[in-house]
Scaffold this active site. Structure first.
Site, PDB file in Angstrom:
ATOM      1  N   TYR A 247       9.675   9.677   2.753  1.00 54.24           N
ATOM      2  CA  TYR A 247       9.612   8.918   4.002  1.00 54.24           C
ATOM      3  C   TYR A 247      10.601   7.772   3.997  1.00 54.24           C
ATOM      4  CZ  TYR A 247       6.927   5.053   1.840  1.00 54.24           C
ATOM      5  OH  TYR A 247       6.536   3.981   1.071  1.00 54.24           O
TER       6      TYR A 247
ATOM      7  N   ARG B 140      -1.541  27.852   0.278  1.00 57.16           N
ATOM      8  CA  ARG B 140      -1.429  26.810  -0.736  1.00 57.16           C
ATOM      9  C   ARG B 140      -0.959  27.424  -2.039  1.00 57.16           C
ATOM     10  NH1 ARG B 140      -4.527  24.549  -4.908  1.00 57.16           N
ATOM     11  NH2 ARG B 140      -4.112  22.336  -5.235  1.00 57.16           N
TER      12      ARG B 140
ATOM     13  N   ARG C  21      19.522   6.813   1.760  1.00 60.08           N
ATOM     14  CA  ARG C  21      18.453   6.949   0.763  1.00 60.08           C
ATOM     15  C   ARG C  21      17.587   8.182   1.041  1.00 60.08           C
ATOM     16  NH1 ARG C  21      14.454   2.047  -0.166  1.00 60.08           N
ATOM     17  NH2 ARG C  21      13.760   2.698   1.891  1.00 60.08           N
TER      18      ARG C  21
ATOM     19  N   LYS D  47      11.527   8.145  -2.726  1.00 60.56           N
ATOM     20  CA  LYS D  47      10.546   7.518  -1.824  1.00 60.56           C
ATOM     21  C   LYS D  47       9.551   8.569  -1.313  1.00 60.56           C
ATOM     22  CE  LYS D  47      10.438   4.058   1.894  1.00 60.56           C
ATOM     23  NZ  LYS D  47       9.561   3.056   1.292  1.00 60.56           N
TER      24      LYS D  47
ATOM     25  N   GLU E 102       7.635  -3.745  -9.660  1.00 64.15           N
ATOM     26  CA  GLU E 102       7.854  -4.135  -8.254  1.00 64.15           C
ATOM     27  C   GLU E 102       6.507  -4.368  -7.597  1.00 64.15           C
ATOM     28  OE1 GLU E 102       9.730  -0.775  -6.217  1.00 64.15           O
ATOM     29  OE2 GLU E 102       8.574   0.599  -7.444  1.00 64.15           O
TER      30      GLU E 102
ATOM     31  N   LEU F 134      11.784   1.553  -6.697  1.00 61.54           N
ATOM     32  CA  LEU F 134      12.487   2.028  -5.507  1.00 61.54           C
ATOM     33  C   LEU F 134      13.751   1.188  -5.297  1.00 61.54           C
ATOM     34  CD1 LEU F 134      12.166   4.070  -3.125  1.00 61.54           C
ATOM     35  CD2 LEU F 134      11.528   2.089  -1.766  1.00 61.54           C
TER      36      LEU F 134
HETATM   37  N1  PLP Z   1       9.362  -0.834  -3.569  1.00 60.87           N
HETATM   38  C1  PLP Z   1       8.406  -0.037  -3.072  1.00 60.87           C
HETATM   39  C2  PLP Z   1       7.419   0.577  -4.009  1.00 60.87           C
HETATM   40  C3  PLP Z   1       8.325   0.207  -1.692  1.00 60.87           C
HETATM   41  O1  PLP Z   1       7.358   1.010  -1.203  1.00 60.87           O
HETATM   42  C4  PLP Z   1       9.263  -0.417  -0.835  1.00 60.87           C
HETATM   43  C5  PLP Z   1       9.240  -0.188   0.610  1.00 60.87           C
HETATM   44  O2  PLP Z   1       8.484   0.594   1.132  1.00 60.87           O
HETATM   45  C6  PLP Z   1      10.241  -1.253  -1.395  1.00 60.87           C
HETATM   46  C7  PLP Z   1      10.266  -1.430  -2.769  1.00 60.87           C
HETATM   47  C8  PLP Z   1      11.256  -1.955  -0.529  1.00 60.87           C
HETATM   48  O3  PLP Z   1      12.249  -1.064  -0.070  1.00 60.87           O
HETATM   49  P1  PLP Z   1      12.997  -1.295   1.306  1.00 60.87           P
HETATM   50  O4  PLP Z   1      13.665  -2.631   1.212  1.00 60.87           O
HETATM   51  O5  PLP Z   1      13.984  -0.191   1.367  1.00 60.87           O
HETATM   52  O6  PLP Z   1      11.963  -1.241   2.376  1.00 60.87           O
END
Ligand code: PLP
Length: 284
Positions: free
Chosen positions: A31, A99, A50, A148, A180, A204
């Site tokens: 997503y 499935r 991305r 993501k 994070e 991420l």
């Molecule tokens: N880290 C995680 C785990 C996230 O889910 C997100 C955003 O959804 C981010 C960092 C920040 O990423 P972005 O700046 O691309 O929204």
């Protein structure tokens, strides 16, 4: 709300996806969330790049071209009259009607879903003026957090742990170091130096992170990309997070310890202002 599903714009109550869809059964989906300010998309290009990378890493087909994606984003913003808000996009591997752990054949069509979320006051947010209270929790997610995916159960549980503890969000810790936030990248500032974890498969690669680090360097602020502990962050002058949906969010408390005077720090506030100003200039 009007939403988009596989080529169609529909009222949200009429949109349908198969119960066999692998996004639903196996979290086999990726997503993106793109913010909208003044009716325009912030860093669409970054999100599109991305998304392509996430799809490639999972050997998932692209549902359409980047130009088509941009058009769908714009049309949804227009149809739903969004001035400030978000566009959520999800691509799943689809399904061949059953499935199975084995991926369906290559010609299976991916499922593309987009919808908007109206968020008036997103830029001038009261939450950002107050700053966020953070708790730390263990990071028990899988090892490819750079992709993501919609596997958001643990981050969602982390948010609930924070809520139950009277805080706003959680930062996750692995092998003694902060990875994070549940839905954002994490930073602290000590003696004028901004510290954040370097990019790897462990976090991420935030689109907002990239923009904010560039803007920080342009503003002659020092940035260090290195591993850091929660103790270092607790002893910091200030801290903040970045994400497409909350931009730069000051952090005022970690595990019950107030940072500085317990109000949003000057560098976080300044970066939020610079980020909003610059990203709106380049919004499309
Ligand atoms: N880290 C995680 C785990 C996230 O889910 C997100 C955003 O959804 C981010 C960092 C920040 O990423 P972005 O700046 O691309 O929204």
């Amino acid at each position: 709300r009007t939403v988009y599903v596989n080529g169609e714009y529909l009222p949200e109550t009429e949109a349908k996806v198969s119960i066999f869809d692998r996004g639903f059964l196996m979290a086999d989906a990726v997503y993106e969330v793109t913010s909208v300010l003044g009716g325009k998309l912030i860093d669409f290009e970054g999100h599109a790049v991305r998304l392509k990378r996430s799809l490639d890493e999972l050997e998932m087909a692209e549902p359409c071209t980047k130009e088509e994606l941009l058009e769908i984003h714009r049309k949804l913003v227009e149809l739903n009259g969004i001035d400030e808000g978000l566009v959520y996009l999800q691509v799943s591997r689809g399904s061949d009607g059953d499935r199975d752990f084995v991926f369906p054949s290559e010609d299976t069509k991916p499922t593309l879903v987009l919808f908007t979320q109206n968020k008036p006051g997103l830029a001038d947010s009261p939450a950002a003026k107050k700053g966020a209270k953070i708790i730390s929790i263990e990071d028990i997610r899988w090892g490819r957090r750079d992709i993501k995916t919609v596997q958001l159960l643990y981050p969602s549980m982390g948010k609930m742990m924070a809520k139950k503890a009277g805080a706003d969000d959680a930062w996750m810790i692995e092998d003694g170091h902060v990875t994070e936030g549940t839905s954002n990248n994490a930073y602290f500032v000590k003696d004028g130096v901004i510290v954040t974890r370097p990019l790897s498969n462990d976090i991420l690669h935030g689109i907002t992170r990239k923009a904010v680090l560039r803007l920080a360097e342009e503003a002659q602020l020092k940035v260090e990309e290195r591993l850091f502990t929660i103790e270092e962050a607790k002893a910091a002058d200030e801290a903040f997070t970045t994400s497409a949906s909350a931009f730069v969010m000051p952090v005022v408390e970690i595990d019950g310890v107030a940072l500085g005077d317990g109000t949003p720090g000057p560098i976080a506030k300044r970066l939020r202002e610079i980020y909003l100003e610059e990203s709106m200039k380049e919004a499309i």
